[in-house]
Design a protein around this motif. Structure first.
Motif, mmCIF file in Angstrom:
data_model
loop_
_atom_site.group_PDB
_atom_site.id
_atom_site.type_symbol
_atom_site.label_atom_id
_atom_site.label_comp_id
_atom_site.label_asym_id
_atom_site.label_seq_id
_atom_site.Cartn_x
_atom_site.Cartn_y
_atom_site.Cartn_z
ATOM 1 N N GLN B 6 0.829 -1.203 0.000
ATOM 2 C CA GLN B 6 0.000 0.000 0.000
ATOM 3 C C GLN B 6 0.867 1.257 0.000
ATOM 4 O OE1 GLN B 6 -3.609 0.227 0.006
ATOM 5 N NE2 GLN B 6 -3.008 2.308 -0.495
ATOM 6 N N VAL B 7 1.911 1.232 0.807
ATOM 7 C CA VAL B 7 2.791 2.396 0.897
ATOM 8 C C VAL B 7 3.504 2.616 -0.436
ATOM 9 C CG1 VAL B 7 4.891 3.254 2.006
ATOM 10 C CG2 VAL B 7 3.035 2.350 3.390
ATOM 11 N N ASN B 10 0.990 4.205 -2.709
ATOM 12 C CA ASN B 10 0.853 5.622 -2.363
ATOM 13 C C ASN B 10 1.992 6.423 -2.977
ATOM 14 O OD1 ASN B 10 -1.236 4.815 -0.730
ATOM 15 N ND2 ASN B 10 -0.098 4.989 1.181
ATOM 16 N N LEU B 14 1.734 9.327 -5.877
ATOM 17 C CA LEU B 14 2.199 10.666 -5.538
ATOM 18 C C LEU B 14 3.304 11.080 -6.503
ATOM 19 C CD1 LEU B 14 2.005 12.956 -3.428
ATOM 20 C CD2 LEU B 14 3.869 11.830 -2.205
ATOM 21 N N ALA B 126 -13.618 13.720 -5.007
ATOM 22 C CA ALA B 126 -12.262 14.011 -4.499
ATOM 23 C C ALA B 126 -11.743 12.923 -3.570
ATOM 24 C CB ALA B 126 -12.224 15.365 -3.806
ATOM 25 N N GLY B 127 -12.613 12.357 -2.730
ATOM 26 C CA GLY B 127 -12.114 11.355 -1.795
ATOM 27 C C GLY B 127 -12.424 9.936 -2.225
ATOM 28 N N ALA B 128 -12.942 9.771 -3.455
ATOM 29 C CA ALA B 128 -13.341 8.433 -3.892
ATOM 30 C C ALA B 128 -12.099 7.565 -4.108
ATOM 31 C CB ALA B 128 -14.155 8.532 -5.169
ATOM 32 N N HIS B 129 -12.323 6.255 -4.044
ATOM 33 C CA HIS B 129 -11.183 5.360 -4.206
ATOM 34 C C HIS B 129 -11.674 4.056 -4.798
ATOM 35 C CE1 HIS B 129 -12.818 3.225 -0.753
ATOM 36 N NE2 HIS B 129 -13.097 4.438 -0.310
ATOM 37 N N THR B 136 -5.894 0.042 -1.686
ATOM 38 C CA THR B 136 -6.725 1.209 -1.967
ATOM 39 C C THR B 136 -6.020 2.163 -2.931
ATOM 40 O OG1 THR B 136 -7.468 0.992 0.297
ATOM 41 C CG2 THR B 136 -8.106 2.992 -0.867
ATOM 42 N N PRO B 138 -6.620 5.843 -4.423
ATOM 43 C CA PRO B 138 -7.422 7.066 -4.479
ATOM 44 C C PRO B 138 -7.648 7.457 -5.941
ATOM 45 C CG PRO B 138 -5.575 7.319 -2.973
ATOM 46 C CD PRO B 138 -5.359 6.044 -3.700
ATOM 47 N N VAL B 209 -6.533 19.538 -5.810
ATOM 48 C CA VAL B 209 -7.526 18.490 -5.578
ATOM 49 C C VAL B 209 -7.055 17.525 -4.484
ATOM 50 C CG1 VAL B 209 -8.982 16.748 -6.671
ATOM 51 C CG2 VAL B 209 -8.167 18.673 -8.009
ATOM 52 N N VAL B 210 -5.742 17.299 -4.372
ATOM 53 C CA VAL B 210 -5.275 16.361 -3.338
ATOM 54 C C VAL B 210 -4.817 17.061 -2.068
ATOM 55 C CG1 VAL B 210 -4.619 14.505 -4.901
ATOM 56 C CG2 VAL B 210 -2.963 16.274 -4.358
#
Lengths: 395, 288
Positions: B6-7, B10, B14, B126-129, B136, B138, B209-210
């Protein structure tokens, strides 16, 4: 020609007479830079309080009446500049007394100037215990003690059903938030809950995805965050996009402000926070009648709602007014002694400083419910909290 | 294991945004030899453009991208044509001074016009994933990553396969030779700076947005872009993607294994290492 000289001389005399009867308070405040968003509460609060006190006739000291004035310098959110500005205020601008900047790391450094020059500083922007446990004689604070920020939140959490069992704490690595986190460990243990994560992050961090993923893997019931407003906003938005919703989360800052609700929209809902002040008519005041009247007048004048920062700033000015009148002198030492004796009702709450120089003021727990801030818990429950917080997909 | 994956995800996602942020800086640096210290401020302005298009006119931030890019392109073009051209061919130090000055001016103007309040671009999704294999993703970051890739590849194709691109590369390689072949360097410079600003604008729009936009985000972003451009190299837009993703991964893994307070130590440590070992950047060929 003659007449105008006479008139000019007359003006000069009047001007001098006026000049003699002004007591100037000095402050260095974040009017620009990264902290300007909160700094403005102090700038506007100081000015508003000074205007109000003058409009009520100013101060009576030893038979003379005095007007208050405030000299505010912009430290551009730079704490080194702030220290230099306080030296300048005392050396060059010859202000009589000092009001504080915003934020603990600023107050921590700036209070040394007050101590060195032996001029009292009353500040309502720094809460870190570090400011007050150095034995300084000239620094006074009107924010609650940082280490006790989450005390009322934990005390509320004990009353919830189901009672949260595990707690995670996140905190920024600055003077204030480290103090908050240290204190919170104690309150968590006292509440009989288990601390499952205690993570320090860098001030101004914008990416919380790793921390959130880490928290998600330990499933805390409650998450308590001690940080700054922009970090809190990032945390909430990223918690949503990573689908992380504990049963409760609470933040030291941000939640009471209008800005917070504007920035997050309905995602601001269910967030717990705290405030040292509520705009209630029960908070009576000599100058503004009460806190509610103050909040309305403030909004009308500046175009945005005051929060506890603004109220704390007003209390600082009022404390000086009361202390100078009590001392019947403008001598810094005498006024300092008078400050330690103060005990009066301000719109911010009762002002009486303890031996270390801080007032005793509990935090009121608040929560955003249906896009509005609701007072939840002081010494006892005021309104019903919404708990557990619904998960993101059920909102 | 899930946490590590997950990390990493992310970090990857990013990284796309990071790359997009740095792309314009690398282009302007590589071609014009200007280290644009106002690049972060241009990202900030792009963020405000996206914010106002969204809140006042209801234009979705992703649909607003072309418009934001156009606005910033015009600003960038004008800046190069009328301001930066004054110091063309002067020592590097002067360009640093003037772009630093621009950075301060943009920041102060932004506070004056937009106030110090935090602005977020908050569309309904905006927060949907999405969840794949228990991980997960985003949604906004997935889209941003796609946009970053598209724009990077687009820039790459533009540089390699169009007349303008050839002129830009020629100007970067050998100014007098390019001139002999009929390239008008003033125009090319303005065009390049305009494209750089447009890319910064796109990054700002997505950044809003983020995360949130304030007048003060510029300086930190410039520093980050600077590191990415160095790590990735200035020769090749794809290098910037590698640099962006690498930096984001380093940050995420440092936060996981060492602690979130060590993020800057790690990322700037890598920057120093790259400068020592491969000063031309990881994908760069040779130093100029």
């Amino acid at each position: 020609m003659k007449r105008s000289i006479v008139a000019l001389a007359g003006l000069l005399i009047v001007g001098q007479a006026l000049a003699q009867n002004v007591i100037t308070l000095g402050a260095s405040v974040q009017e620009t830079g990264a902290l300007a968003n909160t700094g403005r509460y102090y700038r506007d609060g100081y000015n508003f309080a000074v205007d109000k006190i003058n409009a009520k006739g100013g101060l009576k000291v030893a038979g003379n009446s005095y007007q208050l004035a405030v000299k505010i310098l912009d430290n551009q959110s730079d704490s080194n500049l702030s220290v230099r500005q306080y030296v300048q205020l005392l050396n060059q601008d010859k202000v009589s007394f000092l009001l504080g900047p915003f934020a603990s790391n600023f107050a921590l450094a700036d209070s040394s100037v007050a101590e060195k020059f032996q001029v009292p500083m009353i500040q309502g922007g720094g809460a870190s215990d570090q400011i007050f446990n150095r034995g300084y004689q000239y620094i006074f604070g009107t924010l609650p003690v940082a280490s006790r920020y989450f005390e009322s939140t934990l005390s509320m959490m004990k009353t919830l059903t189901p009672k949260p069992q595990t707690v995670a704490v996140l905190f920024a690595d600055d003077a204030f938030d480290v103090s908050v986190a240290k204190g919170t460990e104690k309150w968590v243990a006292e509440a009989g809950m288990k601390l499952v994560a205690n993570e320090r992050y860098s001030t101004n961090a914008s990416d919380f995805s790793t921390l959130i993923s880490k928290l998600r893997s330990v499933h805390p019931d409650a998450v308590l965050v001690a940080g700054h407003e922009t970090e809190v906003l990032n945390f909430i938005r990223q918690a949503k996009s990573l689908n992380f919703s504990p049963k409760l989360y609470s933040f030291t800052v941000g939640v009471p402000t209008e800005d917070f609700r504007h920035a997050l929209g309905k995602d601001a809902n269910y967030a717990f926070g705290m405030t040292s002040w509520i705009a209630s008519p029960n908070n009576k005041d000599d100058y503004f009648a009460d806190a509610k009247a103050f909040a309305e007048a403030y909004k009308a004048k500046f175009g945005y709602d005051p929060d506890y920062h603004a109220a704390s700033a007003v209390a600082d000015v009022e404390a000086f007014a009361k202390a100078i009148e009590k001392a019947q002198s403008t001598d810094p030492k005498k006024v300092r002694d008078a400050i330690t004796q103060l005990n009066f009702q301000s719109l911010y709450g009762p002002i009486a400083f303890n031996a270390t120089g801080q007032i005793s003021l509990p935090q009121t727990v608040i929560q955003v419910q249906h896009n509005a801030v609701v007072d939840i818990y002081g010494q006892k429950t005021i309104n019903k909290p919404i708990y557990p917080m619904p998960s993101w997909d059920k909102r | 294991m899930d946490l590590l994956l997950q990390v990493i995800i992310n970090g990857l996602l990013l990284g796309g945004l990071y790359a997009l942020m740095a792309l314009g800086l690398a282009l302007v640096w590589g071609v014009l030899n200007i280290v644009n210290l106002a690049h972060g401020a241009l990202i900030m302005l792009g963020g405000y453009a996206g914010y106002y298009l969204f809140t006042l006119m209801g234009i979705d931030p992703f649909l607003a991208l072309p418009l934001v890019m156009l606005l910033l392109f015009i600003l960038g073009y004008a800046l190069q044509r009328y301001v930066l051209t004054l110091i063309a061919r002067s020592p590097m130090f002067n360009t640093l001074l003037i772009t630093f000055g621009l950075d301060v001016i943009f920041m102060v103007l932004a506070q004056l016009f937009f106030s110090a309040d935090f602005r977020t671009i908050n569309p309904s999704y905006a927060g949907a994933h999405v969840t794949w294999f228990g991980l997960t993703f985003p949604q906004v970051q997935l889209y941003s990553f796609a946009v970053a890739l598209l724009l990077t590849v687009g820039l790459w194709l533009l540089l390699l396969h169009t007349r303008i691109g050839r002129a830009i590369r020629a100007t970067a390689q050998n100014l007098s030779a390019a001139r002999l072949y009929g390239v008008n360097p003033k125009k090319i410079y303005a065009l390049t700076f305009g494209i750089g600003a447009a890319l910064a604008g796109a990054a700002g729009d997505l950044y809003g947005v983020v995360s949130q936009i304030t007048p003060y985000i510029g300086a930190t972003l410039t520093a980050k872009c600077f590191a990415i451009a160095i790590i990735g190299g200035l020769e090749n837009p794809l290098g910037v993607i590698v640099g962006g993703v690498l930096l984001a991964l380093i940050e995420s893994l440092t936060a996981l294994y060492v602690g979130p307070t060590f993020i800057d130590v790690a990322s700037f440590g890598v920057l120093v290492l790259v400068l020592i070992i491969r000063p031309q950047g990881l994908l760069g060929k040779t130093a100029k």
